[in-house]
Write an enzyme that holds these catalytic residues in place. Structure first.
Site, PDB file in Angstrom:
ATOM      1  N   ARG A 118      40.954  34.793  33.557  1.00 33.03           N
ATOM      2  CA  ARG A 118      41.533  35.133  32.260  1.00 33.03           C
ATOM      3  C   ARG A 118      43.013  34.775  32.160  1.00 33.03           C
ATOM      4  O   ARG A 118      43.548  34.643  31.059  1.00 33.03           O
ATOM      5  CB  ARG A 118      41.266  36.608  31.927  1.00 33.03           C
ATOM      6  N   GLU A 165      39.967  47.825  46.348  1.00 32.95           N
ATOM      7  CA  GLU A 165      39.536  49.196  46.620  1.00 32.95           C
ATOM      8  C   GLU A 165      38.512  49.194  47.756  1.00 32.95           C
ATOM      9  O   GLU A 165      38.592  49.989  48.688  1.00 32.95           O
ATOM     10  CB  GLU A 165      38.944  49.804  45.346  1.00 32.95           C
TER      11      GLU A 165
END
Lengths: 169, 169
Positions: A57, A94
């Site tokens: 993006r 994460e």
């Protein structure tokens, strides 16, 4: 107000996460214009030679901005996508880790590089991009994003790197 | 001559393939300008409402072109990337298959859609993109690429769909 073009999608990509969907902004001529004009206004206060966008993006906003400002564009990509000699940088997620790559000849002669992405979350990707530009001898000057998830404190992770964003949550 | 900015990389992504590397074109302000101006000239002869680009390199040219022409941009993405309701289309590769997705509300009211990608090879991705736009009720009008590998006959695969490219090999 470009924030009015952002669509909240609950539970994407996993339960409990509210995803900021930029596609309504992109598909509106007015929304896209306002976003790129907003980024261009930020960029007008910065000194740089070329814009670098992070797959995928970051390509969307980075190239449109590069064209509007009449500068070149450097893609940072996922591993194995760039065909020439690359430098790579890994960073923690994460769960697990991720890697991004840049061509070693992307920013010759210490070119000043403006980093662009759609979203600043924890800042891990942007930090890795910053290091990548330094690794190939370029000079990163600032990070510019459309959306900043301020509660994730990506700005703090980026330390002394200047961070600019159009919308903060 | 934008062809002078394209770098041939032999044996990428596998032995025997000569990859057309567009990164030198992108990182040159002049190269990027000439490419987008060239696409804009092609687009000036076509009637459409919005531009659709295919992940990832179609994002690079598609959004810059959309901004230059002051229209909106629709991303077609790899599976699982778009957060809202999607339509998907699969297509054959040399080995196996691939799938691309679009948001179902991306081209409302029969909007006329110009498809943009960096490269036309066998035409499989572009054909799937064309079908995707039709599937959500949009009206694909033409395919525009920077590079066309004419020896792979992608144009023939696309049948009656108008195909335009800046550089042919």
């Amino acid at each position: 107000m470009i924030a009015s073009y952002i669509r909240d999608v609950p539970d994407f990509p996993k339960p409990g996460i509210v995803f900021k969907d930029i596609t309504p902004l992109l598909q509106s001529a007015e929304g896209l214009r306002e976003a790129i004009d907003g980024l261009a206004e930020i960029a007008s206060g910065l000194s740089f030679d070329v814009i670098c966008g992070i797959e995928s993006r970051g390509f969307i906003f980075g190239t449109a901005l590069a064209r509007q400002l009449d500068v070149g564009f450097i893609p940072i990509r996922k591993p194995g996508k760039l065909p020439w000699k690359t430098a790579s940088e890994s960073y923690e997620l994460e769960y697990g880790s991720d890697t991004i790559e840049i061509h070693v000849d992307a920013a010759p002669d210490g070119q000043r590089v403006l980093l662009v992405d759609d979203l600043l979350a924890t800042g891990g990707t942007m930090q890795a991009a910053w290091k990548l530009v330094e690794k190939i001898g370029g000079t990163p000057v600032a990070c510019v994003c459309v959306i900043e998830l301020a509660f994730l404190a990506g700005r703090e992770r980026l330390g002394a790197a200047p961070v600019h964003s159009l919308i903060q949550y």
